[in-house]
Design an enzyme around this catalytic site. Structure first.
Site, PDB file in Angstrom:
ATOM      1  CG  ASN A  38     -72.659  23.941  -2.639  1.00  0.00           C
ATOM      2  OD1 ASN A  38     -72.990  22.764  -2.771  1.00  0.00           O
ATOM      3  ND2 ASN A  38     -71.467  24.204  -3.087  1.00  0.00           N
ATOM      4  CG  HIS A 123     -59.912  29.756  -5.358  1.00  0.00           C
ATOM      5  ND1 HIS A 123     -61.007  28.980  -4.713  1.00  0.00           N
ATOM      6  CD2 HIS A 123     -60.299  30.852  -5.345  1.00  0.00           C
ATOM      7  CE1 HIS A 123     -61.932  29.892  -4.558  1.00  0.00           C
ATOM      8  NE2 HIS A 123     -61.522  30.827  -4.702  1.00  0.00           N
ATOM      9  NE  ARG A 148     -58.963  30.098  -1.921  1.00  0.00           N
ATOM     10  CZ  ARG A 148     -60.003  29.288  -1.254  1.00  0.00           C
ATOM     11  NH1 ARG A 148     -60.996  29.666  -0.814  1.00  0.00           N
ATOM     12  NH2 ARG A 148     -59.700  27.746  -1.839  1.00  0.00           N
ATOM     13  CE1 TYR A 160     -60.331  25.243   3.995  1.00  0.00           C
ATOM     14  CE2 TYR A 160     -57.961  25.210   4.531  1.00  0.00           C
ATOM     15  CZ  TYR A 160     -59.166  26.046   4.209  1.00  0.00           C
ATOM     16  OH  TYR A 160     -59.199  27.200   4.461  1.00  0.00           O
ATOM     17  CG  ASP A 210     -61.279  30.476   2.862  1.00  0.00           C
ATOM     18  OD1 ASP A 210     -61.656  30.979   4.008  1.00  0.00           O
ATOM     19  OD2 ASP A 210     -62.340  29.988   1.975  1.00  0.00           O
ATOM     20  CG  HIS A 212     -63.262  27.188   4.265  1.00  0.00           C
ATOM     21  ND1 HIS A 212     -64.622  26.836   4.539  1.00  0.00           N
ATOM     22  CD2 HIS A 212     -63.276  27.329   3.131  1.00  0.00           C
ATOM     23  CE1 HIS A 212     -65.113  26.977   3.384  1.00  0.00           C
ATOM     24  NE2 HIS A 212     -64.431  26.972   2.532  1.00  0.00           N
ATOM     25  CD  GLU A 236     -62.996  33.718   2.100  1.00  0.00           C
ATOM     26  OE1 GLU A 236     -63.969  33.045   1.647  1.00  0.00           O
ATOM     27  OE2 GLU A 236     -62.039  33.766   1.080  1.00  0.00           O
ATOM     28  CD  GLU A 262     -67.621  31.770   1.630  1.00  0.00           C
ATOM     29  OE1 GLU A 262     -67.842  30.719   1.421  1.00  0.00           O
ATOM     30  OE2 GLU A 262     -66.436  32.321   1.211  1.00  0.00           O
ATOM     31  NE  ARG A 283     -64.742  37.013   0.358  1.00  0.00           N
ATOM     32  CZ  ARG A 283     -65.246  35.440  -0.085  1.00  0.00           C
ATOM     33  NH1 ARG A 283     -65.614  34.723   0.738  1.00  0.00           N
ATOM     34  NH2 ARG A 283     -65.188  35.176  -1.524  1.00  0.00           N
ATOM     35  CG  HIS A 312     -68.897  33.239  -1.998  1.00  0.00           C
ATOM     36  ND1 HIS A 312     -68.051  32.353  -1.957  1.00  0.00           N
ATOM     37  CD2 HIS A 312     -70.112  32.483  -2.165  1.00  0.00           C
ATOM     38  CE1 HIS A 312     -68.304  30.995  -2.030  1.00  0.00           C
ATOM     39  NE2 HIS A 312     -69.540  31.076  -2.134  1.00  0.00           N
ATOM     40  CG  ASP A 316     -71.312  27.613  -4.106  1.00  0.00           C
ATOM     41  OD1 ASP A 316     -70.604  28.534  -4.722  1.00  0.00           O
ATOM     42  OD2 ASP A 316     -71.137  27.382  -2.864  1.00  0.00           O
ATOM     43  CD  GLU A 339     -64.600  32.833  -4.115  1.00  0.00           C
ATOM     44  OE1 GLU A 339     -63.888  31.860  -4.013  1.00  0.00           O
ATOM     45  OE2 GLU A 339     -65.343  33.261  -3.413  1.00  0.00           O
ATOM     46  CD1 TRP A 402     -67.508  23.907   4.307  1.00  0.00           C
ATOM     47  CD2 TRP A 402     -65.645  22.555   4.448  1.00  0.00           C
ATOM     48  NE1 TRP A 402     -66.989  23.518   3.063  1.00  0.00           N
ATOM     49  CE2 TRP A 402     -65.702  23.010   3.395  1.00  0.00           C
ATOM     50  CE3 TRP A 402     -64.287  22.166   4.718  1.00  0.00           C
ATOM     51  CZ2 TRP A 402     -64.924  22.886   1.977  1.00  0.00           C
ATOM     52  CZ3 TRP A 402     -63.173  21.915   3.884  1.00  0.00           C
ATOM     53  CH2 TRP A 402     -63.707  21.934   2.831  1.00  0.00           C
TER      54      TRP A 402
END
Length: 402
Positions: A38, A123, A148, A160, A210, A212, A236, A262, A283, A312, A316, A339, A402
């Protein structure tokens, strides 16, 4: 003896950008692999086209592990997301070919079923707690047993983890969207909406969240402790995984399960996390961790330390990766969860997949190989269109994880 006759690299943007490798043998058997990274798709496409495709022609497609070692060790410059994603595409395509030659779905070649289906999570999100709770209800009504939960932090802005349309796709702008972030506001707000989801959804829902990578180790420890009563299935990526000793500190302060991996690409990247039992779920995914062959090695090591799988599976990753993941998930003894995010209709015009969802579980196609076909003509209608993940900035303007 059958040999690899040609290998073709396709870059297309049906709903989002994907890189796909198709290998064809001298017997006319084809196999496909996902090579999508991605926001850096063209780097992998070039790595394949310019460096790996010339090495494949004339080789025996049945020697999957030998091919993996040849591409990995022969490069000298090892690991990293671009290299491992390219190798993954080759490996996955060769498993697809082997299944077609054998007349069996790939999961049968991996040892057969260890379970009746693969439990997935999707999600739920909202611009506030009320909207999040409505979305949780929607997923429960669709039969999901695991969800999630994410909500936008009030007073901060940004989006986010929040779905804007029918399908959540964070890589949505031609240049990175620079979104504001406040850790302090997040730490005040997130426990409240997770508590609300637990009260709303009941005790049996598997509730995931998550982080992140956005917290320091001690912030992550405090967050994990603050939500212990919510009984998260996992938190996560609580902190960036480059500093793996950080997870030891988190472990010392909370019993909330931890999921990581991930953005990690090999067994060497996750070895210490698993052998030191610093995480509960690994993951890593088929497309970014060297394909089915290498991911199976990661999962086997994880099993020795009671670490379960949780690959994951965002949009993407193409339907090829999803199918490959489900074939592997179905077989490993230490499977945890997968996921799953629904792909855009345009994506499914290009990738004809036999993966099915029922009662919150995925099952692969029973067709030989992976059970996914790539429609080259359909793909030609969707040219590559640069799209990037957002970049988070603290309120003082500095770049954050991120």
């Amino acid at each position: 003896m059958s040999t690899i006759e040609r290998a073709e690299v396709f870059v297309a943007g049906p709903g989002r950008n994907f890189v796909t490798l198709r290998i064809t043998t001298s017997d006319g058997v084809t196999g496909i692999g996902d090579a999508t990274l991605n926001g850096r798709e063209l780097s992998v496409a070039s790595y394949l086209q310019d460096h790996l495709v010339p090495l494949l022609v004339g080789r025996d497609p049945a020697r999957i592990d030998d091919m993996w070692q040849y591409l990995y060790r022969g490069a000298y410059w090892r690991r990293g997301p671009v290299t491992m994603t390219a190798i993954s595409a080759v490996d996955t395509a060769l498993w697809d070919i082997k299944g077609k030659v054998a007349g069996m779905p790939v999961y049968q070649l991996l040892g057969g079923r260890s379970r009746d289906g693969v439990m997935v999570y999707s999600h739920a999100s909202g611009r506030d707690t009320a909207e999040l709770l409505d979305d949780v209800t929607r997923f429960q009504e669709l039969g999901y047993k695991a969800i999630r939960a994410q909500a936008a932090v009030p007073g901060v802005g940004g989006s986010y983890g929040v779905r804007k349309g029918a399908i959540y796709e964070p890589a949505a702008t031609s240049l990175p969207d620079e979104q504001p972030w406040s850790t302090e506001a997040y730490l005040r707000f997130a426990p409240t909406y997770l508590e609300a989801v637990r009260e709303h959804a009941g005790p049996e829902l598997h509730l995931l969240h998550d982080v992140h990578h956005r917290l320091t180790p001690i912030e992550a420890a405090a967050f994990g402790k603050s939500v212990e009563a919510v009984r998260l299935f996992w938190m996560e990526d609580p902190t960036p995984a480059e500093n793996q000793d950080a997870f030891r500190l988190i472990r010392q302060h909370t019993t909330t399960p931890i999921a990581v991996g991930e953005v990690l690409n090999s067994i060497w990247d996750v070895k210490d996390l698993m052998t030191n039992q610093l995480v509960d779920y690994v993951r890593t995914t088929v497309v970014h961790a060297g394909g089915i062959s290498h991911l199976r090695r990661i999962f086997d090591l994880a099993a020795l330390y009671q670490v379960r799988t949780g690959s994951h599976g965002a949009t993407d990753l193409s339907p090829v990766t999803l199918a490959a993941a489900v074939h592997l998930d179905l077989t490993v003894p230490n499977f945890g969860i997968q996921e799953y995010m629904e792909h855009a209709p345009e994506t499914m015009e290009v990738f004809r997949s036999g993966v099915t969802l029922a009662d919150g579980m995925l099952n692969p196609s029973e067709a030989p190989g992976l059970g996914v076909e790539y429609d080259e003509k359909a793909a030609a209608r969707f040219p590559y269109d640069p799209r990037y993940l957002p970049v988070a900035r603290r309120l003082d303007g500095s770049v954050h994880d991120w």
